[in-house]
Each structure stands twice: as C-alpha cells, then as structure tokens.
Design a protein around this motif. Sequence first.
Motif, PDB file in Angstrom:
ATOM      1  N   ALA A 130      46.674  29.813  35.353  1.00 15.76           N
ATOM      2  CA  ALA A 130      47.352  29.873  36.654  1.00 15.76           C
ATOM      3  C   ALA A 130      46.399  29.627  37.822  1.00 15.76           C
ATOM      4  O   ALA A 130      46.832  29.313  38.929  1.00 15.76           O
ATOM      5  N   ASN A 131      45.099  29.798  37.565  1.00 19.46           N
ATOM      6  CA  ASN A 131      44.104  29.610  38.632  1.00 19.46           C
ATOM      7  C   ASN A 131      43.121  28.495  38.266  1.00 19.46           C
ATOM      8  O   ASN A 131      41.938  28.555  38.587  1.00 19.46           O
ATOM      9  N   ALA A 132      43.639  27.498  37.590  1.00 21.70           N
ATOM     10  CA  ALA A 132      42.800  26.398  37.117  1.00 21.70           C
ATOM     11  C   ALA A 132      42.144  25.631  38.269  1.00 21.70           C
ATOM     12  O   ALA A 132      41.150  24.937  38.075  1.00 21.70           O
ATOM     13  N   ASP A 133      42.703  25.764  39.475  1.00 21.98           N
ATOM     14  CA  ASP A 133      42.122  25.053  40.613  1.00 21.98           C
ATOM     15  C   ASP A 133      40.924  25.787  41.214  1.00 21.98           C
ATOM     16  O   ASP A 133      40.277  25.267  42.129  1.00 21.98           O
ATOM     17  N   VAL A 134      40.640  26.999  40.718  1.00 23.09           N
ATOM     18  CA  VAL A 134      39.486  27.764  41.210  1.00 23.09           C
ATOM     19  C   VAL A 134      38.309  27.523  40.261  1.00 23.09           C
ATOM     20  O   VAL A 134      38.363  27.925  39.099  1.00 23.09           O
ATOM     21  N   PRO A 135      37.248  26.855  40.726  1.00 18.53           N
ATOM     22  CA  PRO A 135      36.117  26.558  39.831  1.00 18.53           C
ATOM     23  C   PRO A 135      35.525  27.819  39.203  1.00 18.53           C
ATOM     24  O   PRO A 135      35.261  28.807  39.894  1.00 18.53           O
ATOM     25  N   GLY A 136      35.342  27.807  37.884  1.00 25.40           N
ATOM     26  CA  GLY A 136      34.719  28.917  37.185  1.00 25.40           C
ATOM     27  C   GLY A 136      35.569  30.155  37.067  1.00 25.40           C
ATOM     28  O   GLY A 136      35.053  31.233  36.747  1.00 25.40           O
TER      29      GLY A 136
END
Length: 431
Positions: A190-196
């Motif tokens: 769900a937070n794949a757009d947040v690096p790492g």
Amino acid sequence: MRPVPAGAAVATAALLLAACGSAADATGTGGSSPDGGTEAGGQTVRLWLNGEDTPQEMVDYAVAEFEAAHPGVTVEFERQQWTGLVEKLTTSLSSNDSPDVVELGNTQAQAFEAAGALHDLTDKKEELGGDDLLTSLVEAGTYDDRFYGVPYYAGARVVFYRTDHFEEAGLEVPTTLEEFQAAGAALKQANADVPGYSGIFFPGKYWYAALPFVWESGGEIAVQDGDTWDAQLSSPGSVEGLRQVQQIMATASGAPVDGDESQDYLAFCNGEVGMLMGPGWKIGQIVNEDDGCPELEGSIGAFPLPGSEPGTTAPAFLGGSNLAVSAGSEDPELAYELVKVLTSDGYQEQFAELGLLPAKVSLLEGVGGSEAAEAQAAAAANSRFVPSSERWAGVEASTVLPDMLVAIAGGADVEAEAARADEAIEALLNG
C-alpha cells in the motif's frame, strides 16, 4: 535488556574468580531478629541501583520501610550509571568495601553469579515469590541450579504501529503471526511509492526480534545436556521460525539487509515504517523532542506480538534487572531484608503504576499508563531468555547471530546458515 559490553562479562568472571571465594563460602555476621527486624544498631547497608529507572520516591519508600523495621540501621544509597557498570562492579564486589545490595542488568548477572561474587539465595526463592516471579529474569538470576539474582523489574518487546497507515490500508490489529506477516506485506504494497518503506521494519542484524519466531515454532538457541551445550538453531522448529523471519524480510521489510535496529525510530518518524518490534520504552525514543516525532504520538499504537493461535502471544525476549546480595557483604542476612523490601508487593506495585513491569506475574495486571505499557504486560506473561550460561556474553560478542540473520536476509539457505551458527555457538558455550 541491559547490554553487556562486548567481552566485559567474560573479563569480569575471570577477575572475580581470582578475587572472590565461591558464593557458598559467603557467611554473615547475623544481626536479624527472628521476626525479621534487627537488634543491631549503628550498622549501614549499602544499596546500589542504576540509572534513573527507579525514581527517588521509590528509593525513599524502600529506605523508610527498611529503617522502620530495623531501628538503628541506616541505608546508604548510591545511584550508579549503566555505562561502565560492569567494570565498577568488578572492582567493588571483589574489594573489602563492597556494597551489600546491587542491581545487575539481566545479561550481566550470570558472569557475576559464575564468579562467586553474589550470595546464594536459593533457600529464599519461595519467600521472594517462587513461581510468581518472571520466568526469564529467574533464568538470568540462576546459575548451576542455584538462585542468586532476584527479579527486580522488566521491559518486554512489543509491536509499535502507525494507526493511520493501518486505517488507510483497511487493516485491523493482527491476532496471529500469520496475520502479522500478511499485514506487513499489505502495508508495504500500500506504500510502494515510499522508498524503502517497511510494513514490518526487520533489518538483518536484529536477532532479538527473530527469537520469538524461533521459540513460537518450538525451537531454541541451545539446550544444556549435563555439562555440554547443544545448539538448536538447525532443529526443525528453529528452522521453521527462521524461515518465517526470512519471509517477512523478503515480503514486508524494506530495512537494510545488513543493518540493525538502532535507527529504527528515525525511519518510523520519516513515514517509512508501518510496524516495528521494540522494547516498551521505544515509544519514548520515537516521540522524543530532539530527533523524534512527538507530533505523531496520537498516531502510534502498540500490541504484543501475537502467537500462532488467536488469543495467544509469541514468547517475548524480556530485558530487565536483577537484585543480588554481594558475597562480600558483612551482613548478608540484613542485606537480604532490604532485598525483601525492594521486591515486596507494595514496592513493586509502584513500578506497575509507572508503566514498568514488576517482578511478579500476579502484579502485571496493575501495569497502566499507556497502550505500550499494557502491551508490555501482556507480552511479559509469556517471556523467554537466552541460554543461561556465563559464556553467553561471548556469543553476543562474536556476532554469530546477526551474521546468520544477515545471510538469511540476503536469501541464503536457512538450514545451512543455522547449522553454521550452531557449530560456532557450541564452540563458544562449551569452551
């Protein structure tokens, strides 16, 4: 947990063995009356407690209780610092000016127990609480089937999570380990757009966090057979737990494969973490005003790591402290009377009110003050400890456990890495 500086405990044991007689040799001069009071006057009992975990108000309470029961006897209190404590205890406990009652970190205790620096309290164990005492701290206070270190207070690892991330992903607090793993993977997606981003922050060197999975699957680090330690990380139960860890690292964690947990709170504050496993006091680090994120305090929840079945918890690695009477105390019976006050229900209930874990299971229900404190209390009811060996500090100093987990995090074969670690652990524990 109160960490032992690398190699210090081993050195401590060697020094104390040379300086002290065995614990069984410790004798007292008496002084206590049959009713627990004392007939002696003009005596002083020296008490060492460490850090700021014991508030001065609690120290004052204990001193007043003890001195009221023992007229003419004075408690001389000295607050020590955790940094450098092992070295200071090494010197003080082997001198002619030893404190009478000391606080030891639970990973420090066994080196002093093995060295004969502490008074044997085996015949007092039942009076101090017996089976009601926190099991893992009893293990830390026990050496060669003799009881030296009395549980004082504890802190257990729990799961901290971002309530807003859970809400955005439509997740509920997991009730099983399987749900925990699935929630971590869902958060990461769900937070794949947040690096790492980590649904579960699980860096490769974080061996404290791996142990509950090993224990919950029926595994162990090592078991003792007579005088020999048999490492168990390559046993079927341990391998199953380590494979769960590998799966979480692969599907739910974005933490560095070769990193540790020391900076996890910064990643949490940066919005890069959905859940992390940490000691109960981790919340204070997360919301500290210097480099933490106090503005997120209302968006942080906590729960004990669940077990395999709903309504259960996985065994938690428990940190904390033990109290002990110095083998060099001039009056160990009188010193023991002070230990009794420090472990009494009236005193321990004050730890519970502060949100710390008291030494007795029966008092855990009194722990309050925050969601994290209540999660700690639930986790502590099912807690475990590392192998009870005075040579355990050598295992920690060797980095064999983080090295194994870093390899597993990188995709190495679990059974092969566990077997390699077993060989190293047996060499260290068996000498």
